[in-house]
Design a protein around this motif. Sequence first.
Motif, mmCIF file in Angstrom:
data_model
loop_
_atom_site.group_PDB
_atom_site.id
_atom_site.type_symbol
_atom_site.label_atom_id
_atom_site.label_comp_id
_atom_site.label_asym_id
_atom_site.label_seq_id
_atom_site.Cartn_x
_atom_site.Cartn_y
_atom_site.Cartn_z
ATOM 1 N N LEU A 409 0.842 -1.305 -0.144
ATOM 2 C CA LEU A 409 0.260 -0.042 -0.092
ATOM 3 C C LEU A 409 1.189 0.920 -0.107
ATOM 4 O O LEU A 409 0.392 2.430 -0.628
ATOM 5 N N ARG A 410 1.721 1.079 1.227
ATOM 6 C CA ARG A 410 2.901 1.826 1.180
ATOM 7 C C ARG A 410 3.428 2.754 -0.340
ATOM 8 O O ARG A 410 3.907 3.841 -0.849
ATOM 9 N N ASP A 411 3.916 1.857 -1.270
ATOM 10 C CA ASP A 411 4.285 1.736 -2.338
ATOM 11 C C ASP A 411 3.549 2.204 -3.962
ATOM 12 O O ASP A 411 3.747 1.635 -4.919
ATOM 13 N N GLY A 412 1.960 2.382 -3.315
ATOM 14 C CA GLY A 412 1.070 2.648 -4.177
ATOM 15 C C GLY A 412 0.320 1.103 -4.967
ATOM 16 O O GLY A 412 0.013 1.704 -5.840
ATOM 17 N N TRP A 413 0.964 0.171 -4.465
ATOM 18 C CA TRP A 413 0.130 -0.687 -5.094
ATOM 19 C C TRP A 413 -1.334 -1.409 -4.393
ATOM 20 O O TRP A 413 -1.958 -1.469 -3.230
ATOM 21 N N GLN A 414 -2.595 -1.527 -4.973
ATOM 22 C CA GLN A 414 -3.258 -2.108 -4.636
ATOM 23 C C GLN A 414 -3.741 -3.024 -4.508
ATOM 24 O O GLN A 414 -3.079 -3.713 -4.894
ATOM 25 N N VAL A 415 -4.272 -3.806 -2.693
ATOM 26 C CA VAL A 415 -4.116 -5.203 -2.575
ATOM 27 C C VAL A 415 -5.338 -5.845 -3.090
ATOM 28 O O VAL A 415 -6.495 -5.035 -2.271
ATOM 29 N N ASN A 416 -5.441 -6.682 -3.757
ATOM 30 C CA ASN A 416 -6.719 -7.036 -4.024
ATOM 31 C C ASN A 416 -5.996 -9.214 -3.620
ATOM 32 O O ASN A 416 -5.373 -9.755 -3.654
ATOM 33 N N VAL A 417 -6.985 -9.220 -1.859
ATOM 34 C CA VAL A 417 -7.197 -10.044 -1.566
ATOM 35 C C VAL A 417 -7.858 -11.399 -2.132
ATOM 36 O O VAL A 417 -9.101 -11.051 -2.022
ATOM 37 N N HIS A 418 -7.693 -13.140 -1.978
ATOM 38 C CA HIS A 418 -8.095 -13.931 -2.548
ATOM 39 C C HIS A 418 -9.260 -14.683 -0.866
ATOM 40 O O HIS A 418 -7.811 -14.937 0.107
#
Length: 619
Positions: A409-418
């Motif tokens: 998140l800090r690196d600007g990635w959207q986190v999508n979790v199954h």
Amino acid sequence: MMRHDEKITPASPTGNGPAPSQNLPVQRPTLSPSIKWLSVLVVLVATAGSIPLLLDFVHASDASTGYAICSPAGKDAIYTVSNDLPQVECFSVLGNKIQSVGSLAQVKFKWYSSFLLKTILKGTPGQRWDLPIHIIPDGAIVVPGISDSHAHILEFGATQQLPLEGTKTVEETVTRVRNFVLSNSDIFIDKTRLITGGGWDHTVWPNGTLPTMQALDSDPILRGRPIVLQSKDCHALWVSSEALKPSYPLPEEIEGGVIVRDGDKKPTGVLIDNAQELLKQPKLTHDDLLRRFKVTVREAHKHGLTSIHDAGLDPMSLDFFHGQATKGPLPIRIYGMKFFNETAGYTPGIPHILLPERRLQVRSIKIFVDGALRTGGAALYEPYADNPSTSGFMRIDMAVLRDVIPKFLRDGWQVNVHAIGDRANGALLDVFESVLQGINVTALRPRLEHAQMMTKEDMARLGKLGVIASVQPTHAISDMWYAQDRLGPERIKRLYAFRSIINDGARITLGSDFPVESINPLAGFYAAITRLSFEGTSPHGPEGWFPEQRLTRGEALKGMTLDPAYASFTESELGSIEAGKLADFVVLSANIMTVPGNEIMSTKVLTTAIDGEVVYGTL
């Protein structure tokens, strides 16, 4: 569609007589500066409120790249998914964007105003400003380009080689594999050729028992051939003994997965969840991947899909799509989720792939937390009702999640979790709650992929945190036949509770998880609003399975257009038919917003357009 070419011949630059003949030398306008700017003022006043957009189109392509799409006379058959103008008569396209939306008169006015401004400001001599108008058939409608917010592109192409969905027994499935071999001479001759297929579903077989490699090995045509068959939910592999040989020796156990064994502790040929990664298979060639991609794109266009969120790009798939995009625009928009390799862990500074003009964006990471309900791997708080010896399992250590999610998140990635089971969803929301305090969630837009089962408290927490629920309505009507046996009469009420999730303030986006379910997005639309099988039945009767959890048609349409755009950070460009957005749209043969539910699945796609260009059907 009917086409009417609306033409206008501008007056001569001096205002006396007709415009110059096309066969004569063209003279530039000789407007005095005062008259020129007075004309500009008149047009700008008349188009106040859309001046910036109109000036954009002044500098856009010429009229030869444009056209209008209109409803039959007296109808507003274009569903924009815009709060300002939900239904309109017409819209115009110029270049790859929507120029204007509204009545035919409004669309014409905007069209001719932009070219009048171009003539005045640039001194363009009396060109013809044709506006081709395409009238959709009576009864048809137009909707924005449809997105599938959770799917597997190359995997779908692979399963189409040997589709196994719909078989009722192990024996019928083996027969289908045998017939495939017999009908393909190159495969029949070469016993070393890997045979792949997918879609088998043991839950509809007698006693719901898992298959074994013995069932494949005992067939004289299949014996000695490497065969790898993916389950319907993509959480299990059924393999022949020949296919399993290169992977020996197998470990006794694997965290987050199951090597199914018999009473003598010998592998039966089924690998579940993380155990699938133990199987060593031949490396796919570029031609293999390209063939799979073309199959998926063809079917996607046929069913009105203009954008796909690919839920878990491994390095090979990611390199393939990136390579294709560098050669030119992809034939469909892809929003990729980069597969998270727990072994490799978090690597700082990984750049996003943002090639919107090439139709590829990769700015999200996909993490698996648990398995699937169908194969008994979904992580539950309480044991399974039909197998009290297990409550499923987590596929990843929670300490890893608590470590890597804040970093991504800090690196600007959207986190999508199954996350499927209630325990998996609860644990993940714990992590999100701890890291999202004081953070602009709108800028990050984390997603729960599936969000199938949650406690009431976690449904409320989902809405409060602003985490997006990426759901698949067709899973509900597939699972409704066995789910109560697996979960019991109380927990089942919290499975696929779409209405409850929305009522608690969360935003949802709809997908199919193809090849797990049909690639046809209308199947998801139908399932969301009816919660009935395609035959019109359910365990709860003709009103649908837990009918109180149905979505409205408006919610379902938004869930497959504007909501996926929001979930992929593209709502300013995609997801609705509005001036200035990219011209992705679909023409459907029937009005799915009004026809009886049992007529939805007979609706056909007449036209699919991406960037204003028709990729399926005709205008």
